[in-house]
Motif scaffolding. Structure first.
Motif, PDB file in Angstrom:
ATOM      1  N   LEU A 192     -34.573  34.862  11.276  1.00 58.55           N
ATOM      2  CA  LEU A 192     -35.326  35.849  11.981  1.00 58.55           C
ATOM      3  C   LEU A 192     -35.599  35.829  13.461  1.00 58.55           C
ATOM      4  O   LEU A 192     -35.904  34.619  14.156  1.00 58.55           O
ATOM      5  N   GLY A 193     -35.125  36.793  13.912  1.00 59.76           N
ATOM      6  CA  GLY A 193     -35.206  36.682  15.385  1.00 59.76           C
ATOM      7  C   GLY A 193     -33.608  36.691  16.126  1.00 59.76           C
ATOM      8  O   GLY A 193     -33.652  36.879  17.415  1.00 59.76           O
ATOM      9  N   ASP A 194     -32.608  36.389  15.542  1.00 58.73           N
ATOM     10  CA  ASP A 194     -31.403  36.447  16.010  1.00 58.73           C
ATOM     11  C   ASP A 194     -30.978  37.693  15.810  1.00 58.73           C
ATOM     12  O   ASP A 194     -30.390  38.128  14.795  1.00 58.73           O
ATOM     13  N   VAL A 195     -30.909  38.694  16.850  1.00 59.33           N
ATOM     14  CA  VAL A 195     -30.620  40.065  16.777  1.00 59.33           C
ATOM     15  C   VAL A 195     -29.159  40.341  17.583  1.00 59.33           C
ATOM     16  O   VAL A 195     -28.676  41.418  17.686  1.00 59.33           O
ATOM     17  N   ARG A 196     -28.383  39.010  17.679  1.00 59.57           N
ATOM     18  CA  ARG A 196     -27.310  39.026  18.432  1.00 59.57           C
ATOM     19  C   ARG A 196     -25.988  39.552  17.256  1.00 59.57           C
ATOM     20  O   ARG A 196     -26.355  39.709  16.164  1.00 59.57           O
ATOM     21  N   ARG A 197     -25.196  40.314  18.174  1.00 64.60           N
ATOM     22  CA  ARG A 197     -23.855  40.610  17.579  1.00 64.60           C
ATOM     23  C   ARG A 197     -22.532  39.738  17.901  1.00 64.60           C
ATOM     24  O   ARG A 197     -22.627  39.315  19.039  1.00 64.60           O
ATOM     25  N   SER A 198     -21.596  39.814  17.035  1.00 63.95           N
ATOM     26  CA  SER A 198     -20.604  38.780  17.334  1.00 63.95           C
ATOM     27  C   SER A 198     -19.660  39.737  18.382  1.00 63.95           C
ATOM     28  O   SER A 198     -18.955  38.903  18.765  1.00 63.95           O
ATOM     29  N   HIS A 199     -19.487  41.070  18.305  1.00 65.27           N
ATOM     30  CA  HIS A 199     -18.619  41.879  19.123  1.00 65.27           C
ATOM     31  C   HIS A 199     -19.017  42.032  20.471  1.00 65.27           C
ATOM     32  O   HIS A 199     -18.269  42.505  21.308  1.00 65.27           O
ATOM     33  N   MET A 200     -20.345  42.125  20.566  1.00 62.09           N
ATOM     34  CA  MET A 200     -20.706  42.503  22.052  1.00 62.09           C
ATOM     35  C   MET A 200     -22.131  41.754  22.286  1.00 62.09           C
ATOM     36  O   MET A 200     -22.796  40.963  21.442  1.00 62.09           O
ATOM     37  N   TYR A 201     -22.489  41.560  23.583  1.00 61.88           N
ATOM     38  CA  TYR A 201     -23.657  40.915  24.143  1.00 61.88           C
ATOM     39  C   TYR A 201     -24.862  41.695  23.688  1.00 61.88           C
ATOM     40  O   TYR A 201     -24.897  42.837  23.998  1.00 61.88           O
ATOM     41  N   ARG A 202     -25.840  40.966  23.373  1.00 63.36           N
ATOM     42  CA  ARG A 202     -27.182  41.515  23.191  1.00 63.36           C
ATOM     43  C   ARG A 202     -28.211  40.605  23.307  1.00 63.36           C
ATOM     44  O   ARG A 202     -28.135  39.550  22.913  1.00 63.36           O
ATOM     45  N   GLU A 203     -29.291  40.811  24.211  1.00 61.68           N
ATOM     46  CA  GLU A 203     -30.188  40.135  24.632  1.00 61.68           C
ATOM     47  C   GLU A 203     -31.354  39.889  23.534  1.00 61.68           C
ATOM     48  O   GLU A 203     -31.371  40.978  22.715  1.00 61.68           O
TER      49      GLU A 203
END
Ligand SMILES: [Zn+2]
Length: 426
Positions: A146-157
């Motif tokens: 919960l809280g890991d909203v990152r994506r593997s193909h692009m940067y996301r804060e």
């Protein structure tokens, strides 16, 4: 002498004792004296505040605050907000909480590492209005938690900080202590709206939890955990986490373990967000009551209600504080949790108020001087137009708060006209 002499009030002192007509004398930042049973006090030159028969009670204390979650409809958007705007927004929500009668907040995570810290410091310095604040770190979570909203193909804060392994949790915990937080927040369990980390799943391991509590204890900080699954609750208790949020899916063993530590730990189920989601209040944001998450939350809410009733019977400190900070469970409506305690957990209004005042003082680590109307306590005081013991929902209405005092200073002064109106209505 600087001070205030409240007369003509009915005092709910926050201890659970029966209300009593009386007077309260404030000197400097503290309550100097109080008189009950219709007795009066010498004014000692203090300014008289005629309460007009209003209720005088301790300021409310929120045990699960998220003033930097900014009523977002999506956790991803918190990472999009630049730090400058985010700081100003957090400042705004701090003021909103105070205007709603909350004079202290125990934060359950900030959305950026220094947001709570700088807002706490500015409030303490008297630069901006706001409640007393125990500043939290962002949620420390694992990759895919919960809280890991990152994506593997692009940067996301993200609004959380992703760590894997005890060493990474330890390092980030130490960094957060360096930045000045009071509380380290972890996410050992998932949550139903996270497809890859559900509520019943335990996603942190025990070494990771231990690394965080080791740092917290060595630096005199508190630790708090998002722990829905039974296993996550047990892991937190074994490793000395102080505040167990949710605890909704506890089994018998978890309940026993909570009871065994009842004088050390606090439980806050965060009913607000579950109730609002389960009842379709998120419909405008795509989560109506037929949405799978809403249907699930209705079930989890039932389990929560059952478990919290058991925990209260066993003497565990169960506090209101409902994850207010989302679009359909907005900041400022936090006193609704007291109503949930009355309607769902079979609390009396007095028990709900005591949980939000006396127990609130204890979770703030200030039980000896905060959360009650007592001589020597900090003067955090509300004057309420009406009787919250007859109808606890009036605490949600800022217009009913005739006066809001924190540390002996008025954030909202009673206007003579308002007090007269209350008097006339009697
Ligand atoms: Zn929360």
């Amino acid at each position: 002498m600087a001070g205030y002499h409240f007369t003509n009030v009915t005092i709910i002192d926050g201890s659970g004792a029966e209300p009593s007509k009386g007077e309260v004398l404030v000197e400097g930042t503290r309550i100097k004296a109080l008189a009950k049973d219709g007795q009066s006090l010498p004014s000692d030159g203090a300014e008289t505040i005629d309460g007009g028969g209003a209720t005088l009670m301790p300021g409310l204390i929120e045990s699960h605050a998220h003033i930097s979650f900014c009523d977002t409809a999506s956790l991803e958007s918190l990472g999009d907000m630049p730090p400058e705007e985010h700081t100003l927004e957090t400042m705004k929500y701090a003021r909103i909480m105070l205007e709603q009668g909350f004079t202290s907040l125990f934060s359950a995570a900030a959305a950026k590492p220094r947001l709570d810290v700088v807002i706490r410091n500015a409030i303490d310095a008297g630069d901006i209005p706001g409640p007393r604040l125990r500043a939290a770190s962002p949620e420390l979570t694992v990759t895919g938690g919960l809280g890991d909203v990152r994506r593997s193909h692009m940067y996301r804060e993200t609004f959380a900080i992703c760590c894997d392994g005890a060493d990474e949790f330890r390092k980030v915990s130490r960094e957060m202590c360096r930045e000045g937080v009071d509380t380290l927040k972890i996410n050992p369990s998932g949550d139903e709206f996270v497809p890859f980390a559900r509520a019943h799943q335990t996603v942190m391991n025990e070494q990771e939890v231990a690394a965080v509590t080791e740092v917290a204890k060595s630096r005199g900080k508190m630790s708090a955990a998002h722990a829905r699954s039974a296993e996550s609750v047990k892991m937190c208790l074994r490793q000395g986490v102080d505040v167990i949020y949710h605890a909704t899916l506890c089994d018998e063993e978890a309940l026993d373990m909570l009871e065994a530590k009842k004088d050390e730990i606090f439980v806050a189920p965060a009913i607000g967000i579950m109730y609002a989601t389960a009842h379709g209040e998120g419909a405008d944001w795509g989560i109506d009551k037929d949405h799978p998450v809403a249907i699930y939350f209705m079930r989890e809410l039932e389990m929560c209600v059952e478990n919290m009733k058991k925990l209260r019977k066993r003497g565990v400190r169960v506090l209101p504080g409902g994850d207010y900070g989302f679009a359909w469970n907005p900041i400022g409506t936090n006193a609704r949790d007291l109503e949930h305690f009355v309607k769902l957990l079979d609390c009396t209004p007095m028990e709900a108020i005591t949980a939000a005042t006396k127990l609130g003082g204890e979770i703030m680590g200030m039980g000896e001087e905060l959360g009650q109307i007592r001589a020597g306590h900090l003067a955090d005081i509300l004057l309420v137009d009406g009787n919250p013991l007859a109808d606890v929902t009036i605490l949600r209405d800022a217009d009913k708060l005739l006066a809001i005092m924190k540390d002996g200073s008025f954030h909202k002064r009673p206007r003579a006209a308002t007090v007269a109106a209350a008097q006339a209505a009697e």
